[in-house]
Design a protein around this motif. Sequence first.
Motif, PDB file in Angstrom:
ATOM      1  N   GLY A 237       0.819  -1.169   0.148  1.00 54.22           N
ATOM      2  CA  GLY A 237      -0.120   0.012   0.117  1.00 54.22           C
ATOM      3  C   GLY A 237       0.825   1.182   0.082  1.00 54.22           C
ATOM      4  N   GLY A 238       2.301   1.191  -0.395  1.00 54.59           N
ATOM      5  CA  GLY A 238       2.860   2.418  -0.363  1.00 54.59           C
ATOM      6  C   GLY A 238       2.440   3.453  -1.299  1.00 54.59           C
ATOM      7  N   TRP A 239       2.204   3.285  -2.455  1.00 57.57           N
ATOM      8  CA  TRP A 239       1.411   3.990  -3.633  1.00 57.57           C
ATOM      9  C   TRP A 239       0.044   4.636  -3.080  1.00 57.57           C
ATOM     10  N   SER A 240      -0.848   3.462  -2.572  1.00 58.75           N
ATOM     11  CA  SER A 240      -2.231   3.834  -2.283  1.00 58.75           C
ATOM     12  C   SER A 240      -1.955   5.020  -1.215  1.00 58.75           C
ATOM     13  N   SER A 241      -1.196   4.896  -0.325  1.00 59.26           N
ATOM     14  CA  SER A 241      -0.958   5.594   0.773  1.00 59.26           C
ATOM     15  C   SER A 241      -0.722   7.252   0.285  1.00 59.26           C
ATOM     16  N   LEU A 242       0.163   7.255  -0.517  1.00 60.61           N
ATOM     17  CA  LEU A 242       0.512   8.874  -0.918  1.00 60.61           C
ATOM     18  C   LEU A 242      -0.887   9.302  -1.570  1.00 60.61           C
ATOM     19  N   LEU A 243      -1.343   8.674  -2.599  1.00 60.62           N
ATOM     20  CA  LEU A 243      -2.821   8.947  -3.297  1.00 60.62           C
ATOM     21  C   LEU A 243      -3.986   9.427  -2.180  1.00 60.62           C
ATOM     22  N   LEU A 244      -4.098   8.864  -0.968  1.00 59.94           N
ATOM     23  CA  LEU A 244      -5.039   9.105  -0.049  1.00 59.94           C
ATOM     24  C   LEU A 244      -4.490  10.282   0.457  1.00 59.94           C
ATOM     25  N   GLU A 245      -3.114  10.622   0.780  1.00 59.60           N
ATOM     26  CA  GLU A 245      -2.537  11.916   1.162  1.00 59.60           C
ATOM     27  C   GLU A 245      -2.827  13.058   0.591  1.00 59.60           C
ATOM     28  N   ARG A 246      -3.242  13.079  -0.853  1.00 61.50           N
ATOM     29  CA  ARG A 246      -3.453  13.995  -1.853  1.00 61.50           C
ATOM     30  C   ARG A 246      -4.970  14.031  -2.015  1.00 61.50           C
ATOM     31  N   GLY A 247      -5.777  13.301  -1.142  1.00 63.96           N
ATOM     32  CA  GLY A 247      -7.451  13.498  -1.393  1.00 63.96           C
ATOM     33  C   GLY A 247      -8.131  12.506  -2.358  1.00 63.96           C
ATOM     34  N   ILE A 248      -7.298  11.661  -3.092  1.00 64.55           N
ATOM     35  CA  ILE A 248      -7.918  10.714  -4.007  1.00 64.55           C
ATOM     36  C   ILE A 248      -8.771   9.646  -3.296  1.00 64.55           C
ATOM     37  N   HIS A 249      -9.916   9.331  -3.841  1.00 64.34           N
ATOM     38  CA  HIS A 249     -10.538   8.221  -3.385  1.00 64.34           C
ATOM     39  C   HIS A 249      -9.889   6.860  -4.097  1.00 64.34           C
ATOM     40  N   VAL A 250      -9.310   5.758  -3.374  1.00 62.44           N
ATOM     41  CA  VAL A 250      -8.220   5.042  -3.906  1.00 62.44           C
ATOM     42  C   VAL A 250      -8.838   3.474  -3.926  1.00 62.44           C
ATOM     43  N   THR A 251      -8.957   3.066  -5.129  1.00 61.49           N
ATOM     44  CA  THR A 251      -9.261   1.554  -5.064  1.00 61.49           C
ATOM     45  C   THR A 251      -8.204   0.715  -5.466  1.00 61.49           C
ATOM     46  N   ALA A 252      -7.940  -0.354  -4.644  1.00 67.59           N
ATOM     47  CA  ALA A 252      -6.811  -1.030  -4.339  1.00 67.59           C
ATOM     48  C   ALA A 252      -7.099  -2.311  -4.817  1.00 67.59           C
ATOM     49  N   VAL A 253      -6.181  -2.911  -5.832  1.00 68.85           N
ATOM     50  CA  VAL A 253      -6.539  -4.396  -6.002  1.00 68.85           C
ATOM     51  C   VAL A 253      -5.017  -5.344  -5.920  1.00 68.85           C
ATOM     52  N   ASP A 254      -5.351  -6.272  -5.010  1.00 59.99           N
ATOM     53  CA  ASP A 254      -4.379  -7.161  -4.791  1.00 59.99           C
ATOM     54  C   ASP A 254      -4.663  -8.396  -3.969  1.00 59.99           C
ATOM     55  N   PRO A 255      -4.329  -9.539  -4.318  1.00 59.75           N
ATOM     56  CA  PRO A 255      -4.691 -10.751  -3.456  1.00 59.75           C
ATOM     57  C   PRO A 255      -3.914 -10.463  -1.985  1.00 59.75           C
ATOM     58  N   ALA A 256      -2.763  -9.963  -2.131  1.00 63.62           N
ATOM     59  CA  ALA A 256      -2.029  -9.913  -0.810  1.00 63.62           C
ATOM     60  C   ALA A 256      -2.732  -8.906   0.080  1.00 63.62           C
ATOM     61  N   LYS A 257      -2.356  -8.958   1.326  1.00 67.81           N
ATOM     62  CA  LYS A 257      -3.020  -8.235   2.395  1.00 67.81           C
ATOM     63  C   LYS A 257      -2.316  -6.583   2.155  1.00 67.81           C
ATOM     64  N   MET A 258      -3.103  -5.574   2.401  1.00 71.80           N
ATOM     65  CA  MET A 258      -2.804  -4.278   2.614  1.00 71.80           C
ATOM     66  C   MET A 258      -2.505  -4.028   3.792  1.00 71.80           C
ATOM     67  N   HIS A 259      -1.624  -2.884   4.223  1.00 72.01           N
ATOM     68  CA  HIS A 259      -1.349  -2.379   5.392  1.00 72.01           C
ATOM     69  C   HIS A 259      -2.611  -1.950   6.366  1.00 72.01           C
ATOM     70  N   PRO A 260      -2.569  -2.438   7.421  1.00 67.01           N
ATOM     71  CA  PRO A 260      -3.943  -2.283   8.276  1.00 67.01           C
ATOM     72  C   PRO A 260      -4.234  -0.787   8.516  1.00 67.01           C
TER      73      PRO A 260
END
Length: 364
Positions: A237-260
């Motif tokens: 979730g490194g990239w997702s975290s940055l996009l969330l910081e920028r105010g974007i609604h993020v949809t993440a797709v991955d069979p592996a677990k994301m950071h809690p």
Amino acid sequence: MSVISNEIHPTRNYELGSHWIVTANHGYIPYAQEELRRKYSQLKSTILVSGEVAFMELPESEGAVWDLLRREPAIFIRDVYPAHIILPVDAVVSEEDAEQLWEALLERSGLSIQAESTGAVHVRTSPKKVKTEDTSDKEVVFQWRSAIQSVWSKQNITAAVQQPDFILTLFEHEQQVYAGLATFANQQSDWPGGAIRFRREDGQISRAKFKLLEAERVFGLDFSAYRNGLDVGAAPGGWSSLLLERGIHVTAVDPAKMHPTLMEHPNFTYYGRNAAEVVFEPNEFDLIVCDMSWSPKHTAQLVIQLLDSLVYGGTLIVTVKLMHKKPLQTIRDCMEMFEKHATIVRAKQLFHNRDEITLYMLKN
């Protein structure tokens, strides 16, 4: 100081030649050489730092080379600057020496630096073959910087860290200093050698975040201008975290677990499946990012299959892993796949890329 007037240039072999210090990520200077060789078959090159820094002689004038690099940006060149003067490391020992050096650089570069301009001095030293506690050469070159900045102060030129009007680069290698002067508009780097560094934050999920931060800066993007982003192969979730910081609604797709910490964010949606198994609405996103450690062609095909969910003109940021022995062919193959569906604005090996490059694209 006679050493400055006598040691301005190595011998030129071309009537309109120019000399350059070229830097690439470690291990990739041969590919930077190859990119330039395809443009200049008569290129002459000497490796200064194995895998990373080369001294090159090109058969065109400095201005012509800058024009070419603007028209056709290189993928693997991290930083480049003209080598106008080569001097022994002990050549500048006083402010008077620095003043003569500055005047010689102005003459050789042809730049007209006005009062109230801003400038930066980038200092770099090559790794020593034998590691010792002796840092005298590095310290001496930093003294050059202080002396040059004192000269500037008397000429009403202000030292600046970010986006100066011009950059003076000093690269010390084996007790020789390669000095060059360029405008920021040409050199385009606030960081010596193009080595962009970000501070690791408390609670940062992964260092992969630095890649997307650098892409935002190098490609001139503002992620806060986007509304809905799709992060393909997102874990942890490194990239997702940055996009969330920028105010974007993020949809993440991955069979592996994301950071809690991401799972609790109100603007975060997670699908714990392979992206090929998920269907999205047409034009649902205005940004797709992908940093998957997978076969580059398979990654490209997967992203292409998701393009119906991206609006026309929407942005794509995708890393291409260079897993094979022929990275240039891998890049060409992946770019040809994407070019059927998107305009490739820039392909670049960023400082925070390892064995990969980053593509910045807009959907056709």
